[in-house]
Design a protein around this motif. Sequence first.
Motif, PDB file in Angstrom:
ATOM      1  N   LEU A   1       0.874  -1.199  -0.064  1.00  0.00           N
ATOM      2  CA  LEU A   1       0.110  -0.017  -0.159  1.00  0.00           C
ATOM      3  C   LEU A   1       0.629   1.145   0.190  1.00  0.00           C
ATOM      4  O   LEU A   1       0.627   2.216  -0.717  1.00  0.00           O
ATOM      5  CB  LEU A   1      -0.889   0.211   1.132  1.00  0.00           C
ATOM      6  CG  LEU A   1      -1.830   1.309   1.479  1.00  0.00           C
ATOM      7  CD1 LEU A   1      -2.593   1.709   0.342  1.00  0.00           C
ATOM      8  CD2 LEU A   1      -2.630   1.379   2.635  1.00  0.00           C
ATOM      9  N   VAL A   2       1.949   1.162   0.755  1.00  0.00           N
ATOM     10  CA  VAL A   2       2.940   2.445   1.057  1.00  0.00           C
ATOM     11  C   VAL A   2       3.656   2.635  -0.388  1.00  0.00           C
ATOM     12  O   VAL A   2       3.819   3.687  -1.217  1.00  0.00           O
ATOM     13  CB  VAL A   2       3.835   2.183   1.991  1.00  0.00           C
ATOM     14  CG1 VAL A   2       4.649   3.406   1.844  1.00  0.00           C
ATOM     15  CG2 VAL A   2       3.091   2.056   3.271  1.00  0.00           C
TER      16      VAL A   2
ATOM     17  N   LEU B   1      10.080   5.571   6.145  1.00  0.00           N
ATOM     18  CA  LEU B   1      10.389   5.757   4.949  1.00  0.00           C
ATOM     19  C   LEU B   1      10.628   7.043   4.654  1.00  0.00           C
ATOM     20  O   LEU B   1       9.794   7.718   5.014  1.00  0.00           O
ATOM     21  CB  LEU B   1       9.461   5.055   3.748  1.00  0.00           C
ATOM     22  CG  LEU B   1       9.561   5.321   2.520  1.00  0.00           C
ATOM     23  CD1 LEU B   1      10.996   4.479   2.118  1.00  0.00           C
ATOM     24  CD2 LEU B   1       8.326   4.711   1.376  1.00  0.00           C
ATOM     25  N   ARG B   2      11.710   7.586   4.189  1.00  0.00           N
ATOM     26  CA  ARG B   2      12.292   8.815   4.053  1.00  0.00           C
ATOM     27  C   ARG B   2      12.566   9.042   2.487  1.00  0.00           C
ATOM     28  O   ARG B   2      13.377   8.553   2.032  1.00  0.00           O
ATOM     29  CB  ARG B   2      13.297   9.270   4.995  1.00  0.00           C
ATOM     30  CG  ARG B   2      13.071   9.063   6.377  1.00  0.00           C
ATOM     31  CD  ARG B   2      14.110   9.791   7.141  1.00  0.00           C
ATOM     32  NE  ARG B   2      13.910   9.200   8.583  1.00  0.00           N
ATOM     33  CZ  ARG B   2      13.086   9.836   9.665  1.00  0.00           C
ATOM     34  NH1 ARG B   2      11.898  10.513   9.206  1.00  0.00           N
ATOM     35  NH2 ARG B   2      12.990   9.302  10.612  1.00  0.00           N
ATOM     36  N   ILE B   3      11.854   9.944   1.916  1.00  0.00           N
ATOM     37  CA  ILE B   3      12.046  10.296   0.562  1.00  0.00           C
ATOM     38  C   ILE B   3      12.360  11.710   0.162  1.00  0.00           C
ATOM     39  O   ILE B   3      11.781  12.581   0.753  1.00  0.00           O
ATOM     40  CB  ILE B   3      10.916  10.138  -0.298  1.00  0.00           C
ATOM     41  CG1 ILE B   3      10.285   8.610   0.135  1.00  0.00           C
ATOM     42  CG2 ILE B   3      10.932   9.955  -1.868  1.00  0.00           C
ATOM     43  CD1 ILE B   3       8.767   8.249  -0.290  1.00  0.00           C
ATOM     44  N   ARG B   4      13.427  12.014  -0.701  1.00  0.00           N
ATOM     45  CA  ARG B   4      13.694  13.441  -1.008  1.00  0.00           C
ATOM     46  C   ARG B   4      13.885  13.475  -2.713  1.00  0.00           C
ATOM     47  O   ARG B   4      14.575  12.577  -3.073  1.00  0.00           O
ATOM     48  CB  ARG B   4      15.091  13.744  -0.268  1.00  0.00           C
ATOM     49  CG  ARG B   4      15.621  14.934  -0.658  1.00  0.00           C
ATOM     50  CD  ARG B   4      17.104  15.239   0.100  1.00  0.00           C
ATOM     51  NE  ARG B   4      17.564  16.448  -0.340  1.00  0.00           N
ATOM     52  CZ  ARG B   4      18.516  16.679  -1.329  1.00  0.00           C
ATOM     53  NH1 ARG B   4      19.200  15.651  -1.870  1.00  0.00           N
ATOM     54  NH2 ARG B   4      19.148  17.907  -1.510  1.00  0.00           N
TER      55      ARG B   4
ATOM     56  N   GLU C   1       4.487  12.829   6.988  1.00  0.00           N
ATOM     57  CA  GLU C   1       4.534  14.275   6.814  1.00  0.00           C
ATOM     58  C   GLU C   1       5.201  14.769   5.301  1.00  0.00           C
ATOM     59  O   GLU C   1       6.159  13.955   5.090  1.00  0.00           O
ATOM     60  CB  GLU C   1       5.503  14.901   8.177  1.00  0.00           C
ATOM     61  CG  GLU C   1       4.878  14.752   9.423  1.00  0.00           C
ATOM     62  CD  GLU C   1       5.720  15.143  10.479  1.00  0.00           C
ATOM     63  OE1 GLU C   1       7.035  15.443  10.138  1.00  0.00           O
ATOM     64  OE2 GLU C   1       5.607  15.355  11.506  1.00  0.00           O
ATOM     65  N   PHE C   2       4.925  15.767   5.011  1.00  0.00           N
ATOM     66  CA  PHE C   2       5.611  16.164   3.728  1.00  0.00           C
ATOM     67  C   PHE C   2       6.004  17.816   3.674  1.00  0.00           C
ATOM     68  O   PHE C   2       5.279  18.626   4.452  1.00  0.00           O
ATOM     69  CB  PHE C   2       4.488  16.153   2.538  1.00  0.00           C
ATOM     70  CG  PHE C   2       4.782  16.807   1.201  1.00  0.00           C
ATOM     71  CD1 PHE C   2       5.768  16.341   0.501  1.00  0.00           C
ATOM     72  CD2 PHE C   2       4.333  18.158   0.984  1.00  0.00           C
ATOM     73  CE1 PHE C   2       6.168  16.952  -0.575  1.00  0.00           C
ATOM     74  CE2 PHE C   2       4.724  18.733  -0.147  1.00  0.00           C
ATOM     75  CZ  PHE C   2       5.400  18.419  -1.114  1.00  0.00           C
TER      76      PHE C   2
ATOM     77  N   ILE D   1       7.416   8.820   6.093  1.00  0.00           N
ATOM     78  CA  ILE D   1       6.259   8.047   6.404  1.00  0.00           C
ATOM     79  C   ILE D   1       6.717   6.802   7.167  1.00  0.00           C
ATOM     80  O   ILE D   1       7.400   6.173   7.053  1.00  0.00           O
ATOM     81  CB  ILE D   1       5.845   7.388   5.194  1.00  0.00           C
ATOM     82  CG1 ILE D   1       5.517   8.490   4.187  1.00  0.00           C
ATOM     83  CG2 ILE D   1       4.759   6.400   5.220  1.00  0.00           C
ATOM     84  CD1 ILE D   1       5.232   8.059   2.594  1.00  0.00           C
ATOM     85  N   PRO D   2       5.883   6.607   8.379  1.00  0.00           N
ATOM     86  CA  PRO D   2       6.172   5.400   9.406  1.00  0.00           C
ATOM     87  C   PRO D   2       5.848   4.238   8.470  1.00  0.00           C
ATOM     88  O   PRO D   2       4.839   3.927   8.040  1.00  0.00           O
ATOM     89  CB  PRO D   2       5.164   6.043  10.492  1.00  0.00           C
ATOM     90  CG  PRO D   2       3.914   6.613   9.878  1.00  0.00           C
ATOM     91  CD  PRO D   2       4.609   7.308   8.791  1.00  0.00           C
TER      92      PRO D   2
END
Length: 410
Positions: free
Chosen positions: A318-319, A354-357, A387-388, A404-405
């Motif tokens: 889903l994520v 999950l950390r996205i940049r 969070e964004f 995203i946790p």
Amino acid sequence: MDPVSPPHQGDPQLRKLPIDDLLGELSSRIDEIVLGRERLRALLDAVISIGSDLELAAILDRIVAAACTLVDARYGALGVLDDSGGLADFRTHGLTEEEIVALGDPPTGRGILGHIIEVPEPLRLADLSRHPASVGFPPGHPPMRTFLGVPVKVGEKAWGNLYLTDKRGGGMFTDDDEDIIKALAAAAGVAIDNARLYGQLAASQAERERLVVFRDRDRIGRDLHDLVIQRLFATGLQLQSIVHLVDAPEAATRIHSAVDEIDGAISDLRAAIYSLHTDTAQAFSQTVRGLCGVVRHHLGFAPQVEFAGPVDDAVPELVRIEVLAMLREALSNAARHAHARQVLVTIAVEAGALRIRVADDGIGIPPQAPRRGLANLASRAAALGGEFTVNPAEPSGTELRWSIPLPPPN
């Protein structure tokens, strides 16, 4: 599509199986044993308890707990056999968490446990240490003396063994104790077989539902390509064909801008179609690289992609689906508005998140620019509990970040 119902609700075959077969197996044994009314009631309650669940792990724990209650044993265990005759699983009851930790690895099937595996017959002992097969206890093991062991069979095959030790009050396990545990083991075999059948049926239904989803994705992808992309492309060609008929420079500029927007929309739709056709079994990192490959034609260059941590194993489906949608929108925005020469995508799994940049070296976001796209990215992140943020990049450009946790590993 409608939400998928749990297997036991959506398919009549998968509704909880009746416990008639458990009680039938038990009734065939009742004539062989003589039990007091209270013990018979306790046995029936135990059978109903283990038959009230179809999750195998829960059933195993209920069996051990019920066995200890029925014969007043301080400790109990259920060893599950593997194909080689060793122990594949070992469920305990009566040990504290500290004692379990102190014991370390579960037993592998030596000593008395190994003897019952080799000789699948009931065994009662007044003193464990005096049996020829005894090898003693490992350090940290609580002292145990009296013993009752009974095989658990599924059909005619030995599936595991029930082990009970230390009858409360200091006495030996009795003939009645052995009989009642044999009856429980017979019913347990049926419950285990039902749970295994349920698991197979549930897996089969899950696979059918997955195929339905894939068919829907294929249909949606074909519709997007045949009905939408082709019409947009045709509209763009029509607009380009009339530019030379327009005298006003401002009108011509607007037509060219509209054609650029159509090209961008076509690129977005192609990226969306790619996401729809992505196999859920494909590694997440590979899917992200594929998406970046799709948008490179619109960017004019390939985004640089970096990964850190177990991104292929720790991110649920889903994520993944939501992250692909967010990346697709972010890269599309960079292609249409940023005038960037470089884009860096960084995806990391760290500290349970999950950390996205996504960072570009473009012109940045003008103050008067509409914020609908950014609001959409923020709402998608919030729906996942994340969070964004958006900030200027150094020395120029825009930096988008998501956190995203993730669920804890099993």
